[in-house]
Design a protein around this motif. Structure first.
Motif, mmCIF file in Angstrom:
data_model
loop_
_atom_site.group_PDB
_atom_site.id
_atom_site.type_symbol
_atom_site.label_atom_id
_atom_site.label_comp_id
_atom_site.label_asym_id
_atom_site.label_seq_id
_atom_site.Cartn_x
_atom_site.Cartn_y
_atom_site.Cartn_z
ATOM 1 N N ARG A 124 -20.463 8.447 46.994
ATOM 2 C CA ARG A 124 -20.233 8.071 48.388
ATOM 3 C C ARG A 124 -19.202 6.957 48.408
ATOM 4 O O ARG A 124 -18.987 6.286 47.393
ATOM 5 C CB ARG A 124 -21.527 7.627 49.078
ATOM 6 N N LEU A 155 -22.669 17.203 57.558
ATOM 7 C CA LEU A 155 -22.528 16.020 56.708
ATOM 8 C C LEU A 155 -23.915 15.572 56.281
ATOM 9 O O LEU A 155 -24.665 14.989 57.067
ATOM 10 C CB LEU A 155 -21.770 14.928 57.452
ATOM 11 N N THR A 157 -24.705 13.494 53.714
ATOM 12 C CA THR A 157 -24.746 12.305 52.854
ATOM 13 C C THR A 157 -26.021 11.535 53.183
ATOM 14 O O THR A 157 -26.615 11.737 54.245
ATOM 15 C CB THR A 157 -23.512 11.412 53.093
ATOM 16 N N ASP A 164 -23.801 6.741 55.638
ATOM 17 C CA ASP A 164 -23.356 6.851 57.028
ATOM 18 C C ASP A 164 -21.859 6.554 57.144
ATOM 19 O O ASP A 164 -21.142 7.218 57.899
ATOM 20 C CB ASP A 164 -24.131 5.882 57.927
ATOM 21 N N THR A 166 -19.638 7.017 54.816
ATOM 22 C CA THR A 166 -18.939 8.167 54.241
ATOM 23 C C THR A 166 -18.849 9.291 55.271
ATOM 24 O O THR A 166 -17.804 9.917 55.432
ATOM 25 C CB THR A 166 -19.674 8.655 52.970
ATOM 26 N N ALA A 167 -19.951 9.519 55.990
ATOM 27 C CA ALA A 167 -19.968 10.566 57.021
ATOM 28 C C ALA A 167 -18.975 10.241 58.144
ATOM 29 O O ALA A 167 -18.260 11.124 58.624
ATOM 30 C CB ALA A 167 -21.381 10.731 57.578
ATOM 31 N N SER A 171 -15.834 12.543 59.058
ATOM 32 C CA SER A 171 -15.691 13.161 60.376
ATOM 33 C C SER A 171 -14.360 12.766 61.010
ATOM 34 O O SER A 171 -13.785 13.541 61.759
ATOM 35 C CB SER A 171 -16.887 12.861 61.281
ATOM 36 N N ARG A 183 -24.513 16.127 61.633
ATOM 37 C CA ARG A 183 -25.115 15.223 60.661
ATOM 38 C C ARG A 183 -26.579 15.616 60.579
ATOM 39 O O ARG A 183 -27.176 16.002 61.603
ATOM 40 C CB ARG A 183 -24.970 13.792 61.211
#
Ligand SMILES: [Zn+2]
Ligand SMILES: [Zn+2]
Lengths: 212, 247
Positions: A124, A155, A157, A164, A166-167, A171, A183
């Motif tokens: 991540r 997503l 993760t 979060d 990383t997501a 996005s 998510r």
């Protein structure tokens, strides 16, 4: 708890004096979840075990390191060019689930409800540790989505600060590509009760509520 | 061993043995604290999901002697700052705050007002005033750490700075820790010029005056401050580049 106990202790005078027994013990002692006493137990197990069994295990370990590599498409571990999931044509190619680690693929597969494909990031983003997108498989994710078959990117993760983040980052890259981005829902674990849930779990569960 | 209660912001967690973790906390009451959370990595531990980075928690801990880790016995999540999860820029700004706290928070050195400001800031970090909110926090942080530069008088000879026209650039020296008068500027190297609007904006924010600035001014000031932070901390800041490009 004293500071020197922070790293795993490898000091057992009986085994650290070298020799073959000590060498194998030191290897076992380094494994996650294995302490000095467990390493000793495993060592004696290996000594007492059938030699064909131990040799087979040793050969499997050698082959594991020689033949297992990341899947060319999703970066999950595989012996072949494509992993068993990527080479399964019956899966739903409009769904792509992005996870941090190969272990997350195993966990989701075990749940047995997801029928799309995966993408393993290899970690991540951790800006404070200097882990940027170039250390993950972000480029290859974008290329896969740009090929046009994917309609929804999930997503998945971890629901942590870094997961979060990383997501959010992913996005921001995926949004211009016109795919639906979702998510994983978060909130109450199944089998728990509202009474014992903390406020963050309850807030997440409320935010992620759905119509029945 | 005395039990102590505290308000704490989680700065870092690292795995310890199979199921435990060591957490670095910034507490309102004691400054930085490192504590062992036994079983803290289990999904159904008594800490539930309280121990993640930038979670605000009410904690109970057993303080140990200086050479030992404290022992965390309770942690109840108070706020996980959901605004940080809604914009990438807010996320990076929070990471920057985290980086400064990790570098500057000291044990047995509490800063209750700065702590409260930080919590307020983490709740408010969202567009469109994100950079302005971050700037305010940084200036308060520099003050609390005794690192805020001199802006009104020459850092060398202490002469009051005369800013006669709004177009006259001001000499700024990050290493010296402030602005320089014309005479002292001649005798030193390593300075850059500071545009008067940046100087005004910085003073305005430092005096907590309500004043609107163009986004570009905020961005330039952010870059200037990050350059200053890295001089004072004698290390480059990892998040500085994220914030100069994330806007
Ligand atoms: Zn694959
Ligand atoms: Zn001077």
């Amino acid at each position: 708890m004293h500071m020197k106990n922070m790293t795993k202790s490898a000091s057992d005078p009986i085994w650290t004096q070298g020799g073959l027994l000590g060498r194998v013990w030191e290897h076992l002692n380094r494994w996650p979840g294995i302490g000095p006493k467990s390493a000793e137990r495993l060592l004696f197990y290996l000594l007492a075990a059938d030699s064909s069994e131990v040799i087979d295990f040793a050969q499997a370990l050698v082959e594991l390191k020689q033949r297992i590599h990341p899947c060319r498409q999703c970066h999950h571990w595989t012996e072949d060019e494509l992993c068993s999931i990527c080479s399964d044509p019956k899966r739903d190619s409009s769904l792509l689930c992005v996870v941090e680690q190969p272990r997350d693929v195993i966990a989701l597969e075990r749940a047995g409800v997801y029928r799309g494909y995966y993408h393993v990031l290899g970690g991540r983003l951790a800006p404070l540790e200097g882990i940027g997108p170039e250390k993950l498989t972000v480029d290859s994710l974008l290329r896969r989505v740009q090929q046009g078959q994917v309609r929804e990117v999930i997503l998945a993760t971890n629901p942590t600060f870094e997961g979060d983040g990383t997501a959010l980052y992913l996005s921001s890259l995926l949004a211009p590509l016109g795919v639906k981005i979702t998510r994983l829902a978060r909130g109450l674990p199944s089998g728990s009760s509202l009474e014992f849930a903390n406020s963050a779990m309850l807030a997440d569960a409320l935010e992620g509520r759905r119509a029945l | 061993m005395p039990l102590e209660k505290a308000h704490a912001l989680v700065l870092r967690t690292s795995a310890f043995r199979e199921t435990s973790c060591v957490v670095t906390l910034w507490t309102r009451e004691f400054g930085k604290v490192r504590a062992l959370a036994k079983g803290g990595r289990r999904l159904r531990s008594r800490f539930q999901s309280a121990l993640d980075v930038l979670h605000l928690c009410d904690i109970v801990l057993i303080r140990k002697t200086s050479a030992q880790l404290d022992l965390l016995t309770e942690a109840h999540l108070v706020d996980r700052f959901n605004v940080l999860r809604q914009s990438l820029q807010a996320y990076y700004a929070a990471c920057f705050i985290l980086e400064i706290l990790c570098a500057c928070a000291q044990e047995n050195d509490p800063h209750p007002q700065w702590f409260d400001t930080t919590i307020r800031t983490l709740r408010q970090l969202q567009p469109p005033h994100l950079l302005r909110t971050l700037l305010s926090w940084e200036i308060i942080a520099l003050r609390e750490l005794g690192m805020h530069p001199m802006l009104d008088q020459c850092v060398q000879c202490k002469k009051l700075l005369e800013v006669s026209s709004s177009s006259q650039p001001i000499t700024w020296n990050a290493l010296a820790g402030g602005v320089l008068c014309a005479r002292c500027a001649m005798a030193r190297s390593g300075q850059r010029t500071l545009q008067p609007e940046l100087w005004h904006a910085w003073r305005c924010i430092a005096k907590q005056q309500d004043f609107e600035f163009p986004e570009a001014t905020c961005q330039h000031l952010i870059d200037l401050l990050h350059d200053y932070w890295s001089h004072r901390l004698e290390q480059p800041l990892r998040l500085a580049s994220y914030l100069s490009t994330a806007s």
